[in-house]
Design an enzyme around this catalytic site. Structure first.
Site, mmCIF file in Angstrom:
data_model
loop_
_atom_site.group_PDB
_atom_site.id
_atom_site.type_symbol
_atom_site.label_atom_id
_atom_site.label_comp_id
_atom_site.label_asym_id
_atom_site.label_seq_id
_atom_site.Cartn_x
_atom_site.Cartn_y
_atom_site.Cartn_z
ATOM 1 N N GLU A 173 0.813 -1.225 0.000
ATOM 2 C CA GLU A 173 0.000 0.000 0.000
ATOM 3 C C GLU A 173 0.844 1.271 0.000
ATOM 4 O O GLU A 173 0.630 2.169 0.827
ATOM 5 C CB GLU A 173 -0.978 0.000 1.190
ATOM 6 C CG GLU A 173 -2.039 -1.074 1.060
ATOM 7 C CD GLU A 173 -3.167 -0.980 2.081
ATOM 8 O OE1 GLU A 173 -3.078 -0.191 3.030
ATOM 9 O OE2 GLU A 173 -4.152 -1.717 1.917
ATOM 10 N N GLU A 292 -5.678 -8.071 -0.657
ATOM 11 C CA GLU A 292 -6.377 -7.764 0.606
ATOM 12 C C GLU A 292 -7.828 -7.475 0.250
ATOM 13 O O GLU A 292 -8.104 -6.530 -0.502
ATOM 14 C CB GLU A 292 -5.767 -6.564 1.324
ATOM 15 C CG GLU A 292 -4.458 -6.873 2.000
ATOM 16 C CD GLU A 292 -3.955 -5.739 2.892
ATOM 17 O OE1 GLU A 292 -4.770 -5.047 3.527
ATOM 18 O OE2 GLU A 292 -2.724 -5.551 2.912
HETATM 19 O O1 AHR Z 1 -5.400 -5.782 6.879
HETATM 20 C C1 AHR Z 1 -5.248 -4.659 7.699
HETATM 21 C C2 AHR Z 1 -4.472 -3.542 7.016
HETATM 22 O O2 AHR Z 1 -5.221 -3.056 5.948
HETATM 23 C C3 AHR Z 1 -3.162 -3.927 6.375
HETATM 24 O O3 AHR Z 1 -2.105 -3.930 7.277
HETATM 25 C C4 AHR Z 1 -2.970 -2.849 5.360
HETATM 26 O O4 AHR Z 1 -2.233 -3.283 4.248
HETATM 27 C C5 AHR Z 1 -4.377 -2.424 4.998
HETATM 28 O O5 AHR Z 1 -4.548 -1.058 5.057
#
Ligand code: AHR
Length: 509
Positions: A173, A292
């Protein structure tokens, strides 16, 4: 009552379903690792300290590749702290989650755990506080069979054989201002390209993921992908997508349509990647690693859970421990439907996360491990979405949402296994008050019989499985299923996720 129609025709394929679509994510965050998968004092812990009951649930969930060790955590992580004799490993501050990392579980322990689970390790390198040199060191430590100081160090630390890790994320990210080492798209694109080239010089067999946007709502979304891929297109195999959804302002109708946002997100990133392909005259097609995705009540984290204070750095605090409802599970099932309907381009994905932290599996220290509502759609889809994803030509009545415009009431995906002729159909009814009748045309399949039709629904859409009542929400048989020659009819309850499994009837002699 709403109606919908779809067709199962094995000639109308979207793409092969890659097993990596059913990956998950373990971050050193809260109680995901410590007091989650690892709890040495627990009565069910193995000799290495990992809970056997959790291992069994993870296997039942059916996760393929697991992304590790972060997440935001990775952007401040020194991998060297997590290898070597455990008693000599340093305690460090984890700035991302304002916690203390003890490094009791590191690369070797996690890789050993994954071997038992039967899942693939997908590693992220730190491009936040660190750079190309440290990424190269980690790759050499993991993948070089022998002959250098780092390969020998790995052997001395107990792993003679190379870990041979295939998938690597180039940071996490990096478009997010919250990220340690957050960069502009140009700056990230340059370091990602440079690091990818160097890593491939060391091991040409690896697959690399460039960071895409943290969500489709980021102000830089679209432009970020264009610029980053402008720098990295020839060097990487995937661009990542991340997306989390939650009910906002009590608007259940919009929340249940979250997958419409995921559909558009994937279509936009695919279009941007294909634009760069055309500009570069490249023969390579870039795929998406949706590494994610989940429902996450982020607002609660920001307002209630967040840890602060110079003298307050807890070990394994309770963070992001969302308790998932039936409605959440319907959305999670629908997000999987979206991924399947993009199987031609989404060839890797990770449910974030696995245990305790926005997770399908919860644990109590010294106590029980249980399945959250979201466990069920994931496990059933992972075990039964085999072969090819089909273009079902779904037609459904529609409804209006404040967040996603006009969307289908019923959403669906289907897979067909050419090896044995079996098929699976996954469906959601997004209506909060009406049943939906779905007609499925099966006339293009060899004779089929219904093996089962299972549904997740409840008169209380906010019912959840908890420590006090871990079996409150369960799958049940779908009522009212009818089969006629060439047609199956299903009646989907309001706010429900359903899986229909069909077997091919052996041909008569
Ligand atoms: O999954 C929780 C968080 O969400 C992770 O650490 C990050 O990559 C995202 O913002």
């Amino acid at each position: 009552m709403a109606t919908a129609r779809l067709t199962l025709d094995p000639r109308r394929t979207i793409g092969t379903v890659n097993r990596r679509m059913f990956g998950s994510f373990v971050e050193h965050l809260g109680r995901c690792v410590y007091d989650g998968i690892y709890e040495p004092g627990h009565p069910l812990a193995d000799s290495a300290g990992f809970r056997n009951d959790v291992k069994e649930l993870v296997k039942e969930l059916g996760v393929s590749a697991i992304r590790y060790p972060g997440g935001n955590f990775v952007s401040g992580f020194k991998w060297e702290d997590s290898v070597g004799p455990v008693e000599q490993r340093p305690k460090r501050l984890d700035l991302a989650w304002h916690s203390t990392e003890t490094n009791q579980v590191g690369l070797h322990e996690f890789a050993g755990w994954l071997e038992e689970i039967g899942s693939e390790l997908m590693l992220a390198v730190n491009l936040g506080t660190r750079g190309t040199e440290e990424a190269l060191d980690l790759l050499e430590y993991c993948n070089l069979p022998f002959g250098t100081a780092l390969a020998e160090k790995r052997a001395a630390n107990g792993h003679d054989k190379a870990f041979n890790i295939k998938m690597w994320c180039l940071g996490n990210e990096m478009d997010g201002p919250w990220q340690i080492g957050h960069r502009s798209a140009h700056d990230y694109g340059k370091i990602a390209s440079q690091t990818a080239k160097a890593m491939r010089q060391l091991d040409p067999s690896i697959e690399l993921v460039a960071c895409g946007s943290s969500s489709a709502d980021m102000p830089t979304f679209g432009e970020w992908e264009r610029v980053v891929l402008g720098h990295t297109y020839d060097d990487v195999d995937f661009i990542s997508c991340h997306a989390y959804y939650e009910i906002k302002d009590g608007d259940l109708g919009s929340f249940l349509a979250s997958a419409a946002n995921m559909d558009r997100f994937i279509d936009s990133v695919t279009a941007t990647a294909d634009h760069i392909k055309a500009v570069k005259g490249s023969n390579k097609t870039l795929n998406i690693s949706f590494d994610e995705w989940n429902v996450w009540y982020n607002e609660r984290f920001e307002t209630v859970d967040k840890i602060t204070g110079i003298d307050n750095w807890p070990i394994a605090p309770r963070l992001l421990e969302d308790s998932y409802t039936v409605a959440d599970a319907v959305v999670v099932g629908n997000l999987l439907i979206s991924l399947l309907n993009h199987a031609d381009r989404v060839t890797s994905a990770s449910l974030a996360q696995l245990v305790n932290v926005i997770a399908p599996i919860m644990t109590e220290p010294g106590g029980l491990a249980w399945r959250q509502t979201t466990f069920f759609p994931f496990a059933l889809t992972s075990h039964n979405a085999n072969g090819t994803a089909l273009d079902t030509g779904l037609e459904s009545e529609k409804y209006d949402t404040a967040a996603h415009g006009t969307v289908r009431i019923v959403d669906a995906a289907a897979t067909h296994n050419p090896d044995d002729g079996s098929a699976s159909v996954f469906l959601v009814n997004r209506s909060s008050d009406q049943v939906s009748t779905v007609t499925i045309d099966t006339s293009h399949l060899r004779d089929v019989q219904i093996l089962s039709a299972l549904t997740l629904t409840d008169t209380d859409v906010f019912a959840a499985n908890t420590l006090a009542d871990p079996h409150r929400v369960q799958l049940r048989d779908l009522e009212g299923t009818e089969q006629h020659p060439g047609t199956i009819t299903l009646t989907l309850p309001p706010v429900s996720w359903t899986a229909l499994f069909l077997a091919s009837t052996p041909e008569k002699a």
